[in-house]
Design an enzyme around this catalytic site. Structure first.
Site, short mmCIF file in Angstrom:
data_model
loop_
_atom_site.label_atom_id
_atom_site.label_comp_id
_atom_site.label_asym_id
_atom_site.label_seq_id
_atom_site.Cartn_x
_atom_site.Cartn_y
_atom_site.Cartn_z
N CYS A 1 11.66 7.28 9.96
CA CYS A 1 12.93 6.61 9.58
C CYS A 1 13.97 7.58 9.01
CB CYS A 1 12.69 5.56 8.50
SG CYS A 1 11.12 4.76 8.60
N1 CO8 Z 1 5.94 -15.37 12.61
C1 CO8 Z 1 5.46 -16.23 11.70
N2 CO8 Z 1 4.77 -15.86 10.62
C2 CO8 Z 1 4.56 -14.54 10.43
C3 CO8 Z 1 5.03 -13.57 11.34
C4 CO8 Z 1 5.74 -14.04 12.48
N3 CO8 Z 1 6.20 -13.19 13.39
N4 CO8 Z 1 4.69 -12.35 10.90
C5 CO8 Z 1 4.01 -12.54 9.76
N5 CO8 Z 1 3.92 -13.85 9.48
C6 CO8 Z 1 3.24 -14.49 8.35
C7 CO8 Z 1 2.24 -13.55 7.68
O1 CO8 Z 1 1.03 -13.51 8.39
C8 CO8 Z 1 2.12 -14.18 6.33
O2 CO8 Z 1 1.25 -15.28 6.41
P1 CO8 Z 1 0.25 -15.60 5.18
O3 CO8 Z 1 1.15 -15.87 4.01
O4 CO8 Z 1 -0.51 -16.78 5.70
O5 CO8 Z 1 -0.56 -14.36 5.00
C9 CO8 Z 1 3.53 -14.72 6.05
O6 CO8 Z 1 4.15 -14.83 7.34
C10 CO8 Z 1 4.35 -13.81 5.19
O7 CO8 Z 1 4.21 -12.47 5.71
P2 CO8 Z 1 4.75 -11.21 4.96
O8 CO8 Z 1 4.43 -11.30 3.51
O9 CO8 Z 1 4.30 -9.99 5.72
O10 CO8 Z 1 6.33 -11.44 5.18
P3 CO8 Z 1 7.50 -10.66 4.56
O11 CO8 Z 1 8.41 -11.62 3.93
O12 CO8 Z 1 7.03 -9.50 3.72
O13 CO8 Z 1 8.23 -10.05 5.83
C11 CO8 Z 1 8.49 -7.90 6.89
C12 CO8 Z 1 7.58 -9.11 6.67
C13 CO8 Z 1 9.74 -8.37 7.60
C14 CO8 Z 1 7.76 -6.88 7.75
C15 CO8 Z 1 8.88 -7.29 5.52
O14 CO8 Z 1 7.74 -7.11 4.73
C16 CO8 Z 1 9.58 -5.94 5.63
O15 CO8 Z 1 10.51 -5.75 6.38
N6 CO8 Z 1 9.17 -5.02 4.79
C17 CO8 Z 1 9.81 -3.70 4.75
C18 CO8 Z 1 9.09 -2.86 5.70
C19 CO8 Z 1 9.87 -1.62 6.05
O16 CO8 Z 1 10.92 -1.31 5.59
N7 CO8 Z 1 9.26 -0.91 6.91
C20 CO8 Z 1 9.85 0.29 7.37
C21 CO8 Z 1 9.72 0.23 8.80
S1 CO8 Z 1 9.27 1.76 9.34
C22 CO8 Z 1 10.64 2.52 9.92
O17 CO8 Z 1 11.71 2.11 9.63
C23 CO8 Z 1 10.46 3.67 10.92
C24 CO8 Z 1 9.05 3.84 11.37
C25 CO8 Z 1 8.95 4.70 12.60
C26 CO8 Z 1 9.45 3.99 13.87
C27 CO8 Z 1 8.41 3.17 14.55
C28 CO8 Z 1 8.86 2.76 15.94
C29 CO8 Z 1 7.88 1.83 16.65
#
Ligand code: CO8
Length: 382
Positions: free
Chosen positions: A157
């Protein structure tokens, strides 16, 4: 040696294909049904976990993403494939990433009112390069007819901001005069479209920036410029965002395409760890120039999650940020890895008045945080 370093041009290339949340979720849910049916007995015996449905409402609420651009759409929405089908090019053809990079680079060079011959260094900075060598940057350098040198660098990133740091230092050191920093983020081949936690996160795009040194802004050909007041980088090792894709898999006798070889993360943990780090990083960086958050006109932040960006700017500004304060491009582009903050900059800087400040900042995998404090010094604005 130039006294100051400027950003004098930027470019953005986006693929012609996009995928909406509804399209993505429909394909995933069809795949989940077929997976669950195929593995019914293992799921009943508790040997495998049933695949739960994805939801477009969840995706938009949790991330701010409504759509994403993809380099090749074919294959991604096919429940029996669940990955893009990118035609293999021969060694004689331009690579996919070089082609993406060149489109963005040409725009940035034009925006800086320069020609390719004016550039003397090229950095390709992104999350993955499609081959180890020869460097994609050297391929781009040759295709554009640029003299000097080129290299690739990967910092997930923070690849774009860290590369801008290197460009700044190279110019200050006198090893280059004008540096082209390009971010061809081809993320879709590394995304696990079979995983509902991450299938919606990334999009493909390429961005480019021209960085040049000069004594005075009058010496720049460009009609607009931002001076780079300073740079700050920080890293802190974390396994919470990871891809184990590796040339060593062949020697490990491990499946090179297994789920752990694709992007995966502990999204919640990342959110909790990175937000406070980013707030402190930015505060301490702008303090070097006697600036307070209220003195910053624009925040071009990494685009991973809308709630993350609101959290960070709210902590900094002690009020709810507007789209003008901290532009969000996630709705249209999704997370484009290191290109996200550059897209925000490219689309949202022309209106700024002379003397106004902005902060460009990436945060994510590594963990890594990279920022630049910029001041508008040339161009039209409000
Ligand atoms: N649909 C429905 N429900 C879902 C889905 C979905 N698609 N996905 C997850 N859920 C469920 C989960 O299973 C969970 O269920 P339960 O409560 O029963 O366990 C519930 O929804 C809540 O899940 P989360 O707690 O995971 O949900 P969040 O509110 O935390 O949202 C996010 C998930 C959006 C992923 C959030 O945590 C986020 O964005 N966090 C920040 C992460 C971040 O910044 N990452 C950096 C990314 S890396 C980067 O930028 C570069 C990497 C290199 C490039 C890679 C290229 C491929």
């Amino acid at each position: 040696m130039p006294t100051s370093v400027f950003i004098s041009g930027s470019g953005l290339w986006k693929p012609e294909h996009s995928i909406s949340n509804d399209e993505l979720v429909n394909a995933y849910n069809t795949y989940a049904d077929s997976y669950n049916k195929q593995h019914e007995s293992e799921i009943t015996q508790g040997k495998l976990v049933e695949k739960a449905y994805s939801s477009a409402e969840f995706i938009e609420k949790a991330s701010g993403i409504k759509s994403r651009y993809v380099y090749v759409k074919e294959g991604i929405l096919d429940p029996s494939r669940m990955r893009p089908q990118i035609p293999l090019r021969s060694d004689e053809d331009l690579s996919d990433q070089a082609e993406m990079a060149i489109s963005a680079a040409k725009q940035a060079i034009k925006d800086a009112s320069l020609s390719a011959q004016d550039i003397d260094a090229v950095i390709i900075a992104c999350s993955y390069t499609q081959r180890a060598y020869p460097a994609i940057s050297i391929e781009v350098q040759a295709a554009l007819g640029i003299k000097g040198f080129a290299f690739d660098m990967l910092v997930a990133c923070s690849a774009a901001t860290f590369a801008l740091h290197r460009a700044y230092e190279m110019i200050k050191a006198g090893s280059a005069k004008r540096v082209l920093v390009i971010n061809p983020e081809l993320t879709s081949p590394q995304l696990n479209y079979c995983d509902r936690d991450s299938h919606f996160i990334f999009g493909d795009v390429a961005t480019a920036i021209v960085v040049e040194g000069a004594e005075h802004t009058d010496d720049l050909a460009s009609k607009q410029a931002f001076e780079i007041l300073g740079i700050k980088a920080e890293t802190d090792f974390s396994k919470n965002i990871r891809s184990n894709f590796s040339y060593v898999s062949r020697a490990n006798d491990s499946d090179p395409f297994a789920a752990d070889k694709l992007f995966h993360q502990e999204g919640r943990k990342v959110f909790k760890d990175v937000c406070p780090m980013a707030v402190e990083h930015i505060k301490s960086h702008i303090k070097r120039y006697n600036l307070l958050p209220a003195n910053i006109k624009r925040w071009w932040l990494h685009q991973a999650n809308i709630n993350m960006n609101i959290f960070i700017t709210r902590k900094l500004l002690e009020r709810v940020p507007s789209q003008e304060d901290a532009p969000i491009v996630l709705d249209e582009y999704a997370n484009t890895a290191s290109a996200g903050s550059i897209i925000a900059f490219h689309l949202h800087h022309k209106d700024m008045a002379m003397g106004e400040h902005g902060v460009l900042c990436s945060f994510g995998a590594g963990y890594s945080i990279g920022s630049l404090v910029l001041r508008k010094v040339k161009g039209e604005g409000r």
